[in-house]
Scaffold this motif. Structure first.
Motif, PDB file in Angstrom:
ATOM      1  N   ALA B 371      38.757   0.393  14.671  1.00 17.11           N
ATOM      2  CA  ALA B 371      38.693   1.325  13.802  1.00 17.11           C
ATOM      3  C   ALA B 371      40.874   2.100  12.979  1.00 17.11           C
ATOM      4  O   ALA B 371      41.093   1.549  12.568  1.00 17.11           O
ATOM      5  CB  ALA B 371      37.923   2.637  12.734  1.00 17.11           C
ATOM      6  N   ASP B 372      41.528   2.073  14.288  1.00 17.53           N
ATOM      7  CA  ASP B 372      42.299   2.121  14.792  1.00 17.53           C
ATOM      8  C   ASP B 372      43.244   2.117  15.679  1.00 17.53           C
ATOM      9  O   ASP B 372      43.141   3.197  16.189  1.00 17.53           O
ATOM     10  CB  ASP B 372      42.479   4.452  14.943  1.00 17.53           C
ATOM     11  CG  ASP B 372      43.629   4.890  14.540  1.00 17.53           C
ATOM     12  OD1 ASP B 372      44.494   3.851  14.934  1.00 17.53           O
ATOM     13  OD2 ASP B 372      44.042   6.193  14.541  1.00 17.53           O
ATOM     14  N   PRO B 373      43.452   0.589  15.666  1.00 20.11           N
ATOM     15  CA  PRO B 373      43.805   0.241  16.822  1.00 20.11           C
ATOM     16  C   PRO B 373      45.040   0.757  17.054  1.00 20.11           C
ATOM     17  O   PRO B 373      45.804   0.891  18.697  1.00 20.11           O
ATOM     18  CB  PRO B 373      44.583  -0.910  16.346  1.00 20.11           C
ATOM     19  CG  PRO B 373      43.113  -1.177  14.885  1.00 20.11           C
ATOM     20  CD  PRO B 373      43.790   0.192  14.635  1.00 20.11           C
ATOM     21  N   ALA B 374      45.694   1.142  16.273  1.00 17.27           N
ATOM     22  CA  ALA B 374      47.673   1.642  16.757  1.00 17.27           C
ATOM     23  C   ALA B 374      46.760   3.270  18.027  1.00 17.27           C
ATOM     24  O   ALA B 374      47.653   3.243  19.085  1.00 17.27           O
ATOM     25  CB  ALA B 374      48.166   2.665  15.794  1.00 17.27           C
ATOM     26  N   ALA B 375      46.136   4.142  17.891  1.00 16.73           N
ATOM     27  CA  ALA B 375      45.801   5.284  18.271  1.00 16.73           C
ATOM     28  C   ALA B 375      44.582   4.395  19.359  1.00 16.73           C
ATOM     29  O   ALA B 375      44.596   5.637  21.073  1.00 16.73           O
ATOM     30  CB  ALA B 375      44.871   6.139  17.270  1.00 16.73           C
ATOM     31  N   HIS B 376      44.954   4.101  19.913  1.00 19.75           N
ATOM     32  CA  HIS B 376      43.825   3.154  20.867  1.00 19.75           C
ATOM     33  C   HIS B 376      44.436   2.688  21.807  1.00 19.75           C
ATOM     34  O   HIS B 376      43.743   1.505  22.452  1.00 19.75           O
ATOM     35  CB  HIS B 376      42.982   2.757  20.662  1.00 19.75           C
ATOM     36  CG  HIS B 376      41.851   3.696  19.654  1.00 19.75           C
ATOM     37  ND1 HIS B 376      41.999   4.505  18.867  1.00 19.75           N
ATOM     38  CD2 HIS B 376      40.848   4.670  20.446  1.00 19.75           C
ATOM     39  CE1 HIS B 376      41.246   5.300  19.199  1.00 19.75           C
ATOM     40  NE2 HIS B 376      40.193   5.217  19.532  1.00 19.75           N
ATOM     41  N   GLY B 377      46.037   1.845  22.622  1.00 18.37           N
ATOM     42  CA  GLY B 377      46.803   0.783  22.228  1.00 18.37           C
ATOM     43  C   GLY B 377      47.580  -0.133  21.900  1.00 18.37           C
ATOM     44  O   GLY B 377      48.482  -0.430  22.542  1.00 18.37           O
ATOM     45  N   ALA B 378      46.860  -0.274  20.850  1.00 19.87           N
ATOM     46  CA  ALA B 378      47.541  -1.276  20.114  1.00 19.87           C
ATOM     47  C   ALA B 378      49.537  -0.870  20.062  1.00 19.87           C
ATOM     48  O   ALA B 378      50.440  -1.897  19.157  1.00 19.87           O
ATOM     49  CB  ALA B 378      47.389  -2.170  18.863  1.00 19.87           C
ATOM     50  N   GLY B 379      49.710   0.169  19.076  1.00 19.22           N
ATOM     51  CA  GLY B 379      50.167   1.355  18.910  1.00 19.22           C
ATOM     52  C   GLY B 379      51.292   0.636  18.065  1.00 19.22           C
ATOM     53  O   GLY B 379      50.598   0.594  16.253  1.00 19.22           O
ATOM     54  N   GLU B 380      52.268   0.412  17.830  1.00 19.94           N
ATOM     55  CA  GLU B 380      53.261   0.012  16.336  1.00 19.94           C
ATOM     56  C   GLU B 380      52.613  -2.101  15.810  1.00 19.94           C
ATOM     57  O   GLU B 380      52.891  -1.766  14.980  1.00 19.94           O
ATOM     58  CB  GLU B 380      54.472  -0.834  17.687  1.00 19.94           C
ATOM     59  CG  GLU B 380      55.410   1.291  17.456  1.00 19.94           C
ATOM     60  CD  GLU B 380      56.502   0.909  16.686  1.00 19.94           C
ATOM     61  OE1 GLU B 380      57.570   0.202  17.415  1.00 19.94           O
ATOM     62  OE2 GLU B 380      57.596   1.662  16.174  1.00 19.94           O
ATOM     63  N   ASP B 381      51.731  -2.828  17.463  1.00 20.67           N
ATOM     64  CA  ASP B 381      51.476  -3.707  16.870  1.00 20.67           C
ATOM     65  C   ASP B 381      50.713  -3.877  16.075  1.00 20.67           C
ATOM     66  O   ASP B 381      49.744  -4.998  15.381  1.00 20.67           O
ATOM     67  CB  ASP B 381      51.368  -4.550  18.071  1.00 20.67           C
ATOM     68  CG  ASP B 381      52.624  -4.693  18.823  1.00 20.67           C
ATOM     69  OD1 ASP B 381      53.665  -4.623  18.156  1.00 20.67           O
ATOM     70  OD2 ASP B 381      52.092  -5.583  20.159  1.00 20.67           O
TER      71      ASP B 381
END
Lengths: 352, 564
Positions: B371-381
């Protein structure tokens, strides 16, 4: 004398001032001469109709017995006079009973050919060229891209598809009058001996063809066929039914359409046709030219279709030629591409 | 040539994939070598004739027909090859004899010089019928445009015997027309063709979509998770060729060789092996949206400028071969370890990196990451993440789509309520149904503007309902298309789900939807309450980072000329 004194165009169609009659009028008139039974040429409601007996029969089947005030049957080659104008019907090869109408008056002969095809057809008397001064020609396929292939080869496309997809019904869109019966006759000649299933709209006309001595083999109403009988069967229907709710009773059919228009790929694809059968009841480009030359005419009038190209050709041949810009022909049944029947909001399933 | 022309003719009208396969297989079955091999070459786009080009066709027809009649005919037909095929004034009698076979035609077109070509082509056209001429002209103008992919033609070869299409793909790269040994093998008459290609395509492994009900049956500890990138699945293969020179190839997931479009990637590949990964565009280390990638894919010419503005990149997630060693029968975990070590040992100027694992212990934790890739390691990608992939630690690399080892769990799609505007009949089984829908949303001025087209997503029962609606509410007809009523009070609202939005100059709305489908029929909703264009515009603003200017990527100063 100018030929226009014998025949000229009016909003209702071709009119003879000398004989006070119309040929294939598009609206009700007092006296009409009718070339053939297709609905854009043969309409109900005229005072008196002179046509081939078979054309009169077809009009009665389609419109009911009272389709005209009085009727008079013509016969091929037999000259009659209408108000002093000589009138002779000659075979046009288009459909059963179709005729060219030759008018002679004060030394001038004009032939109104209606729709015609010089090619062979087991269901129609063969086209016969008539010497004349003015030849009135259609130009439905009046472009050099239209050269009809051999009918037997087109039917072979259908039979080989039946062999390749033996579990699928083959829906063949064909005009109810003429084309449908020609397709049946060609299939029988090609050795196809299974019962052919018919859409309700073509049953009566097909029965009529039989009474005229044309053998079409066994046909059955499509609505009565079982699933097993539908599999791998040829089913003839009017083009409009191909994409209509009617076609849903056939699971996964092959959609074919028998028409000269199928020569043009885009036309076939626009109609969702998978198996185009180039079968036409009209003269193709070469046949138009040959037919015009065979009449020995000095002047060509072009009624409907691709007038520009045919007039261009005739002019280069040294003939006087002009388009008549007639409207109302070639739209209903001639060979129009799959007109859709009007949608009835109350009962869309009412198709026969 | 007649048989091949008849095949093309049938294929051009056959809408079903299976129908096409059957037609081609039937042709292969009844056509001897080498004729069928040349047909296969034509169908897979492997033929090209240097001295026979469309300009020559115009010249030949111009010499033979009345210009007025040609113009009228071309105008009517609308296609050059078809017009010429139909109009060609063939001398009578010549086409009564059997025309030359396809093999002879291919030979003539390949070997004739520029000076002899007009006469050769004219004599061929003289001897063929309309369909034959059309097929010949299609061969010459390139792009048969009959809806047959190379993959489909190979599937038809497989259908000749017991082979799977992937097996054909596997041997394909080393083969050349007329493919006699391929046919012999496919028909069970000969040995497997030895591939001479040092870097052939390996059929890829695909996943199944994960449904809610599947979680109960799956043990989180048995799986590893990766981000599912919104790019293009590719396979990069490099190996030593015959003379010790390294061959590098890039394949699409169907095995099409796309190396030519990505010379920058091929150069960057620094080790022998086969990597499975996602093709992405990276700028300053950040993954760009799929729309940016598409701008590179759609180009015919790969210019230096394109290479600089759209630098391609592979994010690797599997290693099929290392050196000469085939790793596909190792478990995922072992392959993954080899992949990590290999990438660590071969820095490739940022052109190849590792797709990271997403740590999780429970399905709830993975759901949170998804649901929230940015906060789980994907960052800006994170915006280029379209979900997560689940792979069993013990999964071997199996071609095709085996059920169980790999799963894809996509993010929930976006959706809007739109109004049905136009409907078109479908093909095949749906040919009597209005099944292709154009839908629109409201502008500020209160007009409906089309934003997309969808032709799936609905159930069979819903299709019947929509079809009935279309037939009863038609206000206009344009050939096979019907316009249906769409006023604020009358009409049908469709809930349309889609994967992404992009700006588009080709659509009147200025937007293009990615992968739209009908999610629900909103009979309950009056059209006036459907969504507005502004809502969609805002979704663009939210979801995609605007592509950066080329000059920023290149680190140059802005100049007026550089403004685009």
């Amino acid at each position: 004398m100018r030929p226009e004194e014998l025949l000229h165009t009016t909003p209702q169609g071709l009119y003879s001032p000398a004989g006070d009659f119309f040929i294939d009028p598009t609206r009700p008139v007092a006296r009409a001469l009718v070339t053939h039974g297709h609905s854009d040429h043969a309409r109900a409601g005229h005072g008196a109709v002179l046509a081939m007996a078979q054309t009169l029969d077809i009009m009665a089947i389609r419109y009911g017995e009272g389709f005209a005030g009085t009727t008079q049957a013509a016969a091929y080659g037999a000259r009659v006079e209408v108000n002093g104008v000589g009138v002779t019907f000659h075979p046009a090869g288009h459909i059963l009973g179709s005729a060219q109408i030759a008018l002679d008056w004060r030394g001038c002969t004009i032939v109104a050919s209606g729709d015609y095809k010089p090619g062979a057809d087991p269901t129609a008397a063969p086209f016969a060229p008539v010497r004349c001064h003015v030849f009135i020609s259609e130009a439905t396929f009046g472009l050099p891209v239209f050269r009809h292939p051999v009918p037997a080869d087109e039917i072979a496309k259908l039979t080989s598809s039946l062999a390749l997809f033996p579990e699928r019904a083959h829906l063949v869109g064909a005009y109810a009058l003429g084309k449908a019966q020609r397709v049946m006759a060609l299939l029988r000649t090609a050795g196809h001996d299974r019962p052919i299933l018919l859409h309700g709209a073509m049953e009566r006309l097909t029965d009529y063809y039989r009474t005229q001595g044309i053998d079409l083999g066994e046909t059955r109403p499509a609505r009565e066929a079982t699933a097993a009988e539908r599999a791998g069967a040829v089913v003839l229907c009017p083009p409009g039914a191909l994409n209509d709710v009617w076609s849903r009773r056939f699971p996964d059919p092959v959609t074919a359409f028998a028409s000269g228009w199928m020569r043009i790929r885009a036309r076939a694809r626009q109609n969702g046709v998978e198996l185009p059968l180039i079968l036409s009841d009209h003269a193709d480009w070469d046949e138009l030219q040959a037919a015009i030359r065979a009449t020995g005419c000095e002047e060509v009038w072009v009624t409907h279709g691709q007038e520009d190209a045919l007039v261009h050709w005739a002019t280069q041949e040294g003939l006087r030629a002009r388009p008549l810009h007639m409207v109302g022909y070639g739209e209903e049944e001639g060979e129009g591409a799959a007109p859709e029947p009007p949608v009835s909001p109350t009962n869309p399933e009412a198709a026969p | 040539m007649n048989r091949f022309a008849a095949l093309l003719d049938r294929l051009a009208y056959e809408p079903r994939r299976n129908g096409k396969v059957r037609l081609i297989a039937d042709y292969f079955h009844h056509t001897p070598d080498p004729e069928r091999g040349w047909a296969l070459a034509a169908l897979t786009g492997s033929l090209s004739f240097r001295n026979a080009k469309p300009g020559l066709i115009r010249q030949l027809i111009g010499e033979r027909t009345d210009p007025v009649l040609f113009a009228l005919s071309y105008d009517y037909v609308g296609d050059l090859s078809e017009t010429v095929a139909l109009m060609w004034p063939a001398p009578h009698g010549l086409n009564d004899t059997e025309p030359p076979p396809l093999s002879a035609i291919v030979h003539a077109l390949t070997h004739m010089g520029r000076a002899e070509m007009p006469a050769v082509l004219a004599s061929l056209l003289d001897r063929l019928d309309e369909t034959g001429r059309w097929a010949l002209l299609k061969l010459i103008t390139g792009g048969l445009r009959i809806g047959v992919s190379a993959r489909l033609a190979k599937t038809a070869v497989a259908a000749l015997g017991e082979r799977a299409p992937d097996e054909i793909e596997l041997v394909w790269p080393g083969l050349a027309a007329p493919y006699e040994e391929l046919f012999a093998w496919a028909e069970g008459r000969g040995p497997k063709p030895e591939t001479e290609d040092p870097a052939p395509f390996r059929p890829v492994m695909l996943s199944h979509p994960l449904e809610d009900a599947d979680f109960d049956k799956l043990d989180p500890a048995a799986f590893r998770a990766e981000w599912k990138w919104d790019g293009i699945r590719v396979q990069a293969a490099r190996a030593a060729g015959l003379e010790g020179r390294h061959v590098t190839r890039l394949y699409s997931r169907t095995g099409e060789d796309i190396s030519g479009a990505f010379p920058d990637l091929a150069e960057a590949f620094a080790f022998d092996g086969v990597v499975d990964g996602e093709l992405l565009i990276l700028r300053e280390g950040r993954v760009q949206s799929f729309n940016v990638l598409q701008q590179r894919l759609n180009r015919k010419v790969v210019s230096p400028r394109l290479l600089m503005e759209f630098p391609a990149h592979i994010r690797a997630y599997d290693l099929l071969v290392e050196g000469g060693e085939d790793l596909r029968e190792l478990p995922f975990e072992a392959r993954r370890a080899r992949l990590e070590a290999l990438i660590a040992a071969h820095p490739t100027e940022g052109r190849l990196d590792l797709s990271p694992l997403v740590p999780f212990a429970t399905w709830d934790q993975l759901a949170a990451a998804r649901a929230d890739p940015a906060a789980h390691g994907a960052g800006e990608d994170a915006e280029a993440v379209e979900g997560v992939m689940l792979k069993r630690v013990d999964s071997l690399y199996l071609p095709g789509r085996p059920k169980g080892p790999w799963w894809k769990w996509k993010r929930d799609p976006h959706s809007v309520d739109a109004v049905l505007m136009y409907a078109q009949r479908g093909h095949g089984k749906r040919s009597s149904y209005y099944s292709d829908y154009t839908f629109g949303v409201w502008t500020e001025a209160g007009e409906l503007v089309p934003v997309g087209k969808a032709y799936f997503g609905f159930t069979d029962a819903e299709l019947v309902e929509i079809d009935r609606f279309v037939r009863r509410h038609t206000v206009n007809r344009f050939g096979p298309v019907r316009e249906v009523v769409h006023t604020p009070t009358e009409g049908l609202v469709l809930e349309v789900a889609f994967e992404g939005l992009a700006r588009s100059t080709r659509h009147r709305s200025g937007l293009a939807m990615r992968f739209p489908r009908i999610a629900r029929l909103r009979w309950d909703k009056p059209p006036g309450e459907a969504d507005r264009l502004e809502t969609l515009e805002r979704m663009i603003g939210d979801e995609s980072h605007a592509p950066r200017r080329a000059k920023a990527v290149l680190g140059k100063q802005p100049s007026p000329a550089g403004e685009m």
